[in-house]
Design a protein around this motif. Structure first.
Motif, PDB file in Angstrom:
ATOM      1  N   GLN A 140      47.704  59.514  76.180  1.00  0.00           N
ATOM      2  CA  GLN A 140      47.049  60.079  75.002  1.00  0.00           C
ATOM      3  C   GLN A 140      47.245  61.594  75.008  1.00  0.00           C
ATOM      4  N   PRO A 141      47.800  62.149  73.893  1.00  0.00           N
ATOM      5  CA  PRO A 141      48.040  63.596  73.856  1.00  0.00           C
ATOM      6  C   PRO A 141      46.759  64.373  74.046  1.00  0.00           C
ATOM      7  N   THR A 183      48.729  66.274  66.602  1.00  0.00           N
ATOM      8  CA  THR A 183      49.069  65.047  67.332  1.00  0.00           C
ATOM      9  C   THR A 183      50.516  64.671  67.098  1.00  0.00           C
ATOM     10  N   THR A 184      50.968  64.864  65.879  1.00  0.00           N
ATOM     11  CA  THR A 184      52.367  64.555  65.569  1.00  0.00           C
ATOM     12  C   THR A 184      53.297  65.442  66.391  1.00  0.00           C
ATOM     13  N   SER A 207      44.460  67.886  62.581  1.00  0.00           N
ATOM     14  CA  SER A 207      44.663  67.331  63.926  1.00  0.00           C
ATOM     15  C   SER A 207      45.818  66.345  63.937  1.00  0.00           C
ATOM     16  N   LYS A 241      53.464  64.070  69.871  1.00  0.00           N
ATOM     17  CA  LYS A 241      54.307  62.890  69.953  1.00  0.00           C
ATOM     18  C   LYS A 241      55.780  63.263  69.909  1.00  0.00           C
ATOM     19  N   LEU A 266      44.814  67.867  73.016  1.00  0.00           N
ATOM     20  CA  LEU A 266      44.772  69.009  72.103  1.00  0.00           C
ATOM     21  C   LEU A 266      44.152  70.229  72.755  1.00  0.00           C
TER      22      LEU A 266
END
Length: 1007
Positions: A986-987, A957-958, A953, A961, A989
């Motif tokens: 907030q990303p 997430t990277t 994850s 960003k 997923l």
């Protein structure tokens, strides 16, 4: 002595003197003593035989020497013993010169205090007729003698005939009510009267017909043939006593009236026809009172009606009246609730009760009437008449109309009119004039010339300040408006001329019309509604056939209008109309009548739709004002427009012409309003090209509306509204521009009608860096659409803009800065990638432009990662990185090693078996087939090796960003968007891939 001695002798009978004395004494005795009694007895006997009545004579005096006869206290009593005929004294004196004159000559004939009582029964018979008929019935029938109509009358000569102190009493039972007349005293004097041919005597007759009633008759009278000329004067005859005879046939009751007649006359009988001439005669009727019934108040009161001097000649069939004047007439006209004039009610009753005569009787009556008319008026001598002048002086008309719910009462005073030159020749032009005052109005005058046949009128009209509030009772039934004041003035010339061939009225009006000090009040709220200081229309020219109107100027000074939205959200104008209450019968009839089929349009019906020819050079407004309030809001809203000035010039119904409009005004204290352009509302093809501008309008006053519909108060702001309407061929094209400067919302307001939208966001999107909201609101519409309303189109367009800005902000931004709204509200990435394409860079540049010009906007970026697609892409990237170290020729071996290390040799064997089973021809060993088998094996190894690559994850997430960084770098670093306007969220997923790309969406908020 001898004669005397002879008388005394025995031969006395031979004496002449004796016989002379005997005859003289016998004559004396008979004359003085015998004949009076004989005359008395014969008179009493004849009266009883011919009338059946008793009579009495006190004394009869006869002087045989002077030939005088005197009868004293003569009386005749009827069957009831009532005196019907009497006199105090009768005296005549026969002259001896009768022997010389050849006629019986009376030097004097006197009748003192004669009295006659005439009783007329219900059938029209007099008491004398009935008595004679009864007496004749008791007598034997005698052979009638033939009258000699040509016999000459006996020769009689009267030096003097005198009747003094006479009285005639008439009791008439022929009418529904008993009528009594008393004529006294009656005096009559006739001198030098005879029955000689063509001789006449002078007479004088004076009769008192009651208190103040007099008849004076003087002149000459002759009977062979009959002729008379002289002067007749009748004074103060009570007309109401005579009216009783016409009461049953007349629709009205004459309650009072005095008749006076005065004039010269000359009447004579000739062998061919009677001759009558009346000259210098006058007829007057004073104090006339006419009522519907004897118990009602008079509806017509005439102080004096005078006719004359007049001249009449029967032989020439000519009547000339110099003047007919009516002084101080007062007429009361009343209309009842059903719309019927009360004066006409007797005629309506007569028409119901009258029965038409039968056919034969009607024809007979018609023939009789026609023959009578033809006999009385010779065909070669038409009746000629003329009236020099007809006058109505100082008269009054009281009008009461009870048909309106509030009875209307109007008084027209000091009416003076004249009509000159009226005669039987209706083709002559007549001069006329009329003046009057209506209530508290000024003087109104109409004068000119009129020709009755064919009608031709030329009149000058001057109506001065006619008070318009007199029509208030008629307004009450239609609108709830009180006409407080207003004065109508009309000054001009009117012409009318009838065309006898086409029965069409031609003519026109040329003059000026004005209404000054006009004010109306809204009865529902008791506030001023519409008004002006002065309205002048001059000059105005109206042509009646064909109808057309030309006006040079219409000037409004200080016009005012008030429009109110009431608490139930209807307008005051709508509530002012009083609903018509149709009768139930009319409603029932309307439900049963079949609809009339609509005929197709023809050239004739199309011609009827042509607009009225109307030309107005200018309409000018000066220092006008208007007020608008909305009482349905909390708090209530109100605003005013002052200093309305300007003009509309060149207004016409011609299709090719356009009128210019230039009107200015002030809204509240500092706001400006301007209307300018071209219009043609009077033509058949409506045309409008108007620019309407409202500038510098304080929006804080609009808080009641923003609170209701938006849920917010308006804290500050100013409005500039520029509208441009163009209507051509029934189509509207509008270009509207709305500019809000420094518009700020205030506190929230609880309203059930407010729209649930993020208005702060909408305003932030619409407002530029300088705090200005500049919106274009184009409108389109068809005027023939029954649902079309210009105000509705504008409001709908503005609502759509706000809704679009609040619910689809990027779509609004796209319309403001250009670009595809869907490309501005997101960025799509290839799975596993974070790089931007050139197209995305351009879209972000446009988005940056919008953010830079709207500092109140904040952009929120929530990077999305598709865990499946992006994870797979990351796996591939990691695997490719490992394989890259072995080179392309060692790729298969490297894959086998990776799989063997993780899953063992068994996994390799299974892959090989799977690939071998998928080959359709195992025995084919051509080079091409061998290559295909090798590629299939490598692919199978690659897919199996991907499963050995883990994706955390953190890696996902990277990736998110990195995507945010790419977007922010483009916006902030490359396009200078302030960093505090861009927020990374907030990303996620849980992103989804669409069309092979992973979407990162934007969101707009406000500070």
């Amino acid at each position: 002595m001898y004669a005397l001695s002879k008388i005394t002798s025995r031969y006395w009978y031979r004496s002449r003197l004796f016989w002379l004395l005997f005859i003289l004494s016998s004559y004396t005795i008979a004359g003085f003593f015998i004949l009076p009694n004989v005359i008395k007895d014969i008179a009493i006997e004849q009266i009883e035989q011919n009338l059946g009545w008793t009579s009495s004579i006190e004394t009869v005096e006869l002087n045989p020497f002077t030939l005088t006869l005197t009868i004293n206290q003569f009386a005749i009593q009827d069957e009831q013993g009532k005196t019907v005929v009497s006199f105090d004294r009768y005296h005549n004196d026969i002259e001896l010169r009768s022997l010389i004159e050849g006629a019986v000559t009376f030097s004097n004939l006197e009748l003192i205090a004669p009295y006659v009582k005439l009783v007329i029964d219900e059938n029209g018979q007099t008491n004398f007729q009935k008595a004679i008929e009864k007496a004749q019935a008791d007598k034997p029938v005698e052979a009638s003698t033939t009258d000699d109509n040509n016999a000459k009358p006996p020769k009689l000569l009267f030096d003097s005939i005198l009747v003094d102190g006479g009285e005639v009493e008439v009791i008439d039972h022929t009418q529904s009510e008993l009528i009594e007349h008393q004529l006294k005293p009656i005096s009559f004097a006739l001198t030098n009267f005879s029955t000689f041919v063509n001789k006449a005597g002078a007479y004088q007759l004076d009769i008192a017909l009651g208190t103040g009633q007099q008849l004076a008759w003087r002149g000459n009278l002759g009977i062979a043939p009959f002729h008379s000329s002289g002067f007749l004067k009748v004074e103060n005859i009570k007309a109401e006593r005579l009216w009783a005879y016409a009461q049953n046939q007349a629709p009205y009751t004459l309650t009072h009236g005095l008749i006076g007649i005065e004039g010269q006359y000359d009447v004579r009988m000739t062998e061919s026809e009677p001759l009558l001439e009346i000259s210098n005669a006058t007829i007057t009727l004073d104090k006339l009172l006419l009522a519907l019934n004897a118990t009602d108040d008079a509806f017509l009161d005439i102080d004096k009606l005078s006719i004359g001097p007049l001249d009449f000649n029967l032989a020439k069939q000519k009547l000339d009246i110099s003047r007919l004047a009516i002084d101080a007439l007062s007429l009361n006209l009343e209309r009842d609730a059903q719309g019927q004039l009360t004066l006409l009610a007797p005629f309506a009753q007569t028409s119901v009760t009258e029965k038409p005569s039968s056919g034969a009787q009607a024809e007979s009556n018609a023939d009789t009437t026609a023959s009578t008319v033809n006999a009385s008026v010779p065909a070669d001598k038409p009746f000629l008449w003329s009236i020099g002048e007809i006058q109505l002086n100082k008269s009054r008309l009281n009008i009461t109309d009870r048909q309106p719910s509030t009875p209307a009462k109007v008084t027209i005073e000091n009416i003076n009119s004249r009509l000159s030159g009226l005669s039987q020749d209706m083709t002559k032009s007549l001069d006329f004039g009329l003046s009057y005052f209506v209530e508290s109005s000024g003087k109104s005058e109409i004068s000119g010339q009129v020709t009755p046949t064919p009608l031709n009128l030329k009149a000058a009209i001057n109506i001065d300040n006619l008070a318009l509030p007199i029509i208030q009772p008629y307004l009450n039934d239609h609108v709830r408006i009180t006409l407080e004041e207003g004065a109508l003035s009309v000054n001009g010339n009117l012409t009318l001329a009838s065309d006898s061939n086409s029965n069409v009225m031609n003519g026109g009006f040329d003059g000026a019309v004005s209404i000054n000090q006009f004010n109306t009040t809204d009865q529902t709220i008791n506030e001023r509604l519409i008004g002006w200081q002065s309205l002048s229309i001059e000059p105005i020219k109206v042509n009646f056939n064909p109808l057309s109107i030309d006006i040079n100027d219409i000037r409004f000074e200080q016009p005012y209008g008030r429009i109110i939205v009431t608490e139930d959200r209807s307008t005051n104008l709508a509530q002012l109309v009083v609903a018509n209450k149709a009768p139930q019968q009319a409603v029932q009839e309307s439900t049963t009548v079949e609809p009339t089929p609509i005929e197709p349009a023809t050239e004739k019906t199309a011609a009827k739709t042509e607009p009225l020819p109307l030309n107005i050079n200018r309409i000018l407004f000066n220092n006008g004002a208007a007020y608008f309030a909305d009482l349905s809001l909390t708090p209530q809203f109100g605003t005013s427009i002052q200093n309305i000035s300007g003009e509309i010039s060149g207004l016409t119904s011609k299709n090719a012409e356009k009128a210019s409009v230039d009107i200015k005004g002030t809204i509240e204290d500092y706001g400006k309003a301007l209307i300018k352009g071209k219009i043609n509302p009077l033509s058949g093809d409506l045309y409008t090209d108007l620019a309407v501008k409202f500038d510098n309008i304080e929006l804080s006053t609009m808080t009641p509306y923003s609170g209701r519909y938006a849920g917010y108060r308006i804290d500050k702001g100013k409005l500039n509204l520029h509208l441009n309407y163009k209507i051509d061929k029934r189509m509207l094209v509008g270009e509207n521009r709305l500019i809000l400067d420094q518009f700020e919302l205030g506190d929230t307001v609880n309203s059930e009608e407010s729209i649930n939208l993020p208005l702060e966001l909408a305003l932030a999107i619409l407002k530029d860096r300088n705090g200005v909201i500049d919106i274009d609101l184009p409108t389109r519409g068809n005027l023939d659409d029954p649902n079309f309303k210009i105000s509705g189109i504008i409001l709908k367009a503005f609502t759509n803009v706000i809704t679009k800005a609040a619910t689809a902000p990027f779509s609004m931004i796209g319309s403001l800065v250009g670009g595809d709204p869907e490309a501005l509200n997101s960025v799509s990435f290839e799975p596993g990638k974070a790089a931007l394409t050139a197209e995305q860079t351009g879209n972000l540049e446009k988005l940056a432009k919008a953010l830079n010009s709207r500092p109140q906007l904040m952009l929120e970026i929530r990077a999305s990662v598709d865990e499946s697609r992006d994870g797979e892409a990351l796996k591939k990237a990691k695997l490719e990185e490992k394989l890259a170290a072995h080179g392309s020729q060692q790729r298969t071996a490297a894959l086998e090693k990776i799989i063997t290390t993780t899953f063992g040799q068994t996994a390799i064997d299974q892959i090989k078996a799977t690939v071998a089973s998928s080959v359709s021809n195992e025995n084919e060993t051509t080079p091409e087939q061998a290559t295909i088998n090798a590629q299939a094996y490598e692919t199978a190894l690659y897919n199996s090796a991907l499963k050995t690559e883990p994706v955390s994850s953190l890696e996902l997430t990277t990736l998110a960003k990195l995507r945010i960084t790419s977007i922010k770098t483009q916006l902030v670093a490359q396009n200078n968007v302030p960093n505090d306007q861009v927020f990374a969220l907030q990303p996620s997923l849980e992103g989804q891939t669409k069309e092979g790309r992973v979407i990162t969406e934007f969101n707009l908020t406000t500070r």
